[in-house]
Each structure stands twice: as C-alpha cells, then as structure tokens.
Write an enzyme that holds these catalytic residues in place. Structure first.
Site, PDB file in Angstrom:
ATOM      1  CG  ASP A 129      -2.058   0.875   1.202  1.00  0.00           C
ATOM      2  OD1 ASP A 129      -2.279   1.504   0.157  1.00  0.00           O
ATOM      3  OD2 ASP A 129      -2.777   0.953   2.215  1.00  0.00           O
ATOM      4  CG  ASP A 185      -9.803   2.718   2.031  1.00  0.00           C
ATOM      5  OD1 ASP A 185      -9.067   2.613   1.027  1.00  0.00           O
ATOM      6  OD2 ASP A 185      -9.392   2.678   3.201  1.00  0.00           O
TER       7      ASP A 185
HETATM    8  C1  GLA Z   1      -5.611   2.105   2.863  1.00  0.00           C
HETATM    9  C2  GLA Z   1      -6.150   0.918   2.067  1.00  0.00           C
HETATM   10  C3  GLA Z   1      -7.057   0.068   2.931  1.00  0.00           C
HETATM   11  C4  GLA Z   1      -6.312  -0.385   4.171  1.00  0.00           C
HETATM   12  C5  GLA Z   1      -5.730   0.818   4.905  1.00  0.00           C
HETATM   13  C6  GLA Z   1      -4.802   0.406   6.041  1.00  0.00           C
HETATM   14  O1  GLA Z   1      -6.623   2.985   3.218  1.00  0.00           O
HETATM   15  O2  GLA Z   1      -6.830   1.376   0.934  1.00  0.00           O
HETATM   16  O3  GLA Z   1      -7.537  -1.038   2.199  1.00  0.00           O
HETATM   17  O4  GLA Z   1      -5.286  -1.274   3.788  1.00  0.00           O
HETATM   18  O5  GLA Z   1      -4.965   1.640   4.021  1.00  0.00           O
HETATM   19  O6  GLA Z   1      -4.244   1.508   6.682  1.00  0.00           O
END
Ligand code: GLA
Length: 376
Positions: A129, A185
């Site tokens: 990520d 998200d």
């Molecule tokens: C981002 C990702 C999520 C999750 C969070 C964790 O927002 O898109 O899916 O992994 O980080 O902090």
C-alpha cells in the site's frame, strides 16, 4: 518459478471489520478456524490476510519489521504456520513509503530485507500500500522495487498492489502485481459499493490471468458494524444490496476477499458468500472480466461475462431507487437475436427456461438477477 494466479484470488482480509489495531492473534486464529468450519475454505476462500497495524513503528536490532508484541505475541511465523496447518494461505500488509497508511513502519529502502522476512514467515500474499508519499514520488518505481524483491525472495508471493487510482491499470501489471486496487476505500453502503463497481467496469480490458482489477475487499455481512461498517453512520447495506455486491464482484472477475467477522457469520450472509454458481462464474478459467452491454434507452445496467465452453453469464442490476423492468437481449454478445437460449437462475438455483430474442426481468431497487446462459 513465477507465481501463477489463473483465477481471481479468494479469501478474507481483516481491515473492513477489525480495522486499525483491533485485530489480535486470538481473533485471527479464531477466524482461521471459522473459515474452515463454516465451509469458506472449501468454497475457495484460501487467503487469510492481515492488513495494516500488525507492525510497530520502528525496527528491531537487525533492521527487521516487528509485529506488535501486545497483539501478536507469538509473531508472524507462528501465525503463518497455523494458517498453513489448516490448509489456507497467509496474506500480510506492508507500506511502500517510509510509513504505512496507519503510521506504522514502511518498507521503503528495505524492500529486499522485508521480502526475505515475509518469505521466511511463510507469507503467500503481500498487500503493498501507499501511505504518505512525498509530492512527486514516482509511485510505479516504489512498486517495482518490491516486485523485484518478491521475485528474489525465494517464495511465490502474490503481489497485491494498493494505490487507489484507476490509472494504475497502465503500470501495475508491469511491476509484477497480480491484482490492483482501482479506487479509494469502500464502505458498507450501497453508494460506495456501486461506485467502486462501476469504476471497475471501465477497465475490464486489462484484467486476466495473473493480473486482476480489484474494486476493493467486500463489505458483505458488516451490517453497519466494524471499521468500514461504521464509516457510513452504521446503516450498512440491505441483504439485497449485499447480494448485488457479490454478484457484481463475481461478474467483474474481482478478487473475492470477505471483510466481515467470519466467526459470527449469519446464515443469510453465508448463503450469499457461498453461492457456488456465482463463485464458478468468478473463477471461470477464461478469466474474462464481465463487460457492460450497450445501455438501452432506459439505461439498464447489464454485464455479460463470456465463460469457458461458450456459456455467457448475464447480470442485470437495478441501480435505481424504483422497481424497474429490464430487457435482457443477447445480440451484443455474439449470438443472434433469434437464437434460443436456456437461462439458469444462479441466485435462486433454478431453471428459468428457454427464450428466443431475449426476456424481461423485473427487479426491486438495488437488486439483481444473474443467469448462466447456454445457446440451445
Ligand atoms: C488504505 C487501504 C485500505 C487499508 C488501509 C490500512 O486505506 O486502501 O484497504 O489497507 O490503508 O491503513
């Protein structure tokens, strides 16, 4: 040997329910047991994935990442072994920058060391990520570094790229990613589910073996609870909306990562997630992402997914707020309008009959119908 991911990965990820620092070893191991006992593992849900906040900020004396000792006292190798002993696969999260999204230790500059550690721990999937990047950062380069490190790690590790922008389809496959997030998200609301799904519909051409479009982990069964459940005021989706959510992910050849608390799965949620006819469509060996049929004058949302052997899966979605009569016609899919076609209703598990020219389907708001069609 390079990893081969011929059909979309299936499993569970902790984030949507447990979120920030609310997962611990006990809950994780119970989830692993529940995956096996409740039939999820045997239906194909194999990856058990720990997301952000498993590690602390900082490294040990060897420069390695450190699992939070309060929540994961036995460490990650132990967890990996446990997951494997139950016939499942181990997914872990890391950050491409110096910090993860949740301010834990990132992997930038330590990619090789971390990839080696993940291999040692038995990691089978890495969600990588991007948090807090300096303006102007060359993001593909960050992913390329970890892609290379994983290939040299000595273990086949599925590389799940997470940088929530649709443009990633231009480069994610070339850095070695096997799936890639397309948007920000998801949360447990119809608006969010249909938004990320529609976004994925625009980039179906890039999906296929070893590289899948990822609209996000599913929110089915959250019912307003947990991290992604509470975001939206805790209302959650209706059962019909969860059903449509699942049908869309199957049609879009999306990774099927459950997000709810598996330990307390309700029967009606299990029924949605364990629908073998829909899972078969998702896991079809051709690996073609469902495409949108040209909208008729009333803007019907209909996806078609070509399947191995010549069948076609159709999914009709009523994305309006009123009951709607929709028209299913197959002449945009390579069949003649005069062909006779047998339809199998994959949600109600029954034969819908034979039709020539197409058929009408009436749907409640936010609900869907899925047919597996065979030309007779
Ligand atoms: C981002 C990702 C999520 C999750 C969070 C964790 O927002 O898109 O899916 O992994 O980080 O902090």
């Amino acid at each position: 040997m390079a990893i081969q991911i011929k059909t979309p990965p299936m499993g569970w990820n902790h984030w949507n329910y447990f979120g920030w620092e609310h997962l611990d070893e006990k809950a994780l191991l119970e989830t692993v047991d529940a995956m096996a006992e409740k039939g999820f593992r045997d239906a194909g849900y194999k990856y058990v994935c720990i997301d952000d906040t498993w590690m602390i900020r900082g490294r040990d004396e060897n420069g390695d990442l450190v699992a939070d000792p309060r929540r994961f006292p036995s460490g990650m190798k132990y967890i990996g072994d446990y997951i494997h002993s139950k016939g499942m696969l181990f997914g872990l999260y890391a950050g491409a920058g110096v910090l993860t999204y949740a301010n834990c230790e990132g992997s930038y500059g330590r990619e090789r060391q971390d990839a080696k550690k993940f291999a040692e721990w038995g990691v089978d999937l890495l969600k990588y990520d991007c948090g807090y990047l300096a303006p102007g950062t060359d993001v593909p380069h960050l992913f390329r570094r970890m892609g290379q490190a994983l290939r040299e790690s000595g273990r086949d590790i599925l590389f799940s790229g997470c940088y929530g922008h649709t443009e990633v389809v231009d480069w994610m496959r070339s850095v070695g990613a096997n799936m890639w997030r397309l948007s920000g998200d998801i949360n447990d609301s119809w608006a969010s589910v249909i938004r990320v799904a529609k976004n994925a519909m625009g980039v179906g051409h890039v999906a296929g073996a070893n590289g899948w479009n990822d609209p996000d982990m599913m929110v089915i069964g959250l019912e307003g609870e947990g991290w992604a459940g509470r975001v939206n005021g805790g209302n959650g989706c209706t059962l019909a909306e969860y059903q449509t959510h699942f049908a869309l992910w199957c049609m879009l050849a999306a990774p099927l990562l459950m997000g709810h608390d598996v330990r307390t799965t309700k029967p009606e949620i299990a029924e949605i997630l364990l629908n073998r006819e829909l899972i078969e469509i998702n896991q079809d060996s051709l690996g073609i992402q469902g495409y949108l049929l040209p909208a008729m004058s009333n803007g019907d949302l209909i996806l078609a997914k070509p399947l191995d052997g010549g069948d076609i899966a159709f999914c009709l979605v009523n994305d309006t707020d009123a009951r709607k009569k929709m028209i299913l016609s197959w002449h945009y899919c390579g069949w003649e309008v005069t062909d006779t076609v047998y339809l199998r209703d994959c949600i109600n598990h029954k034969d819908a009959g034979e039709f020539t020219c197409g058929t009408f389907v009436e749907l409640d708001p936010h609900s869907c119908a899925v047919y597996r069609a065979k030309r007779v």
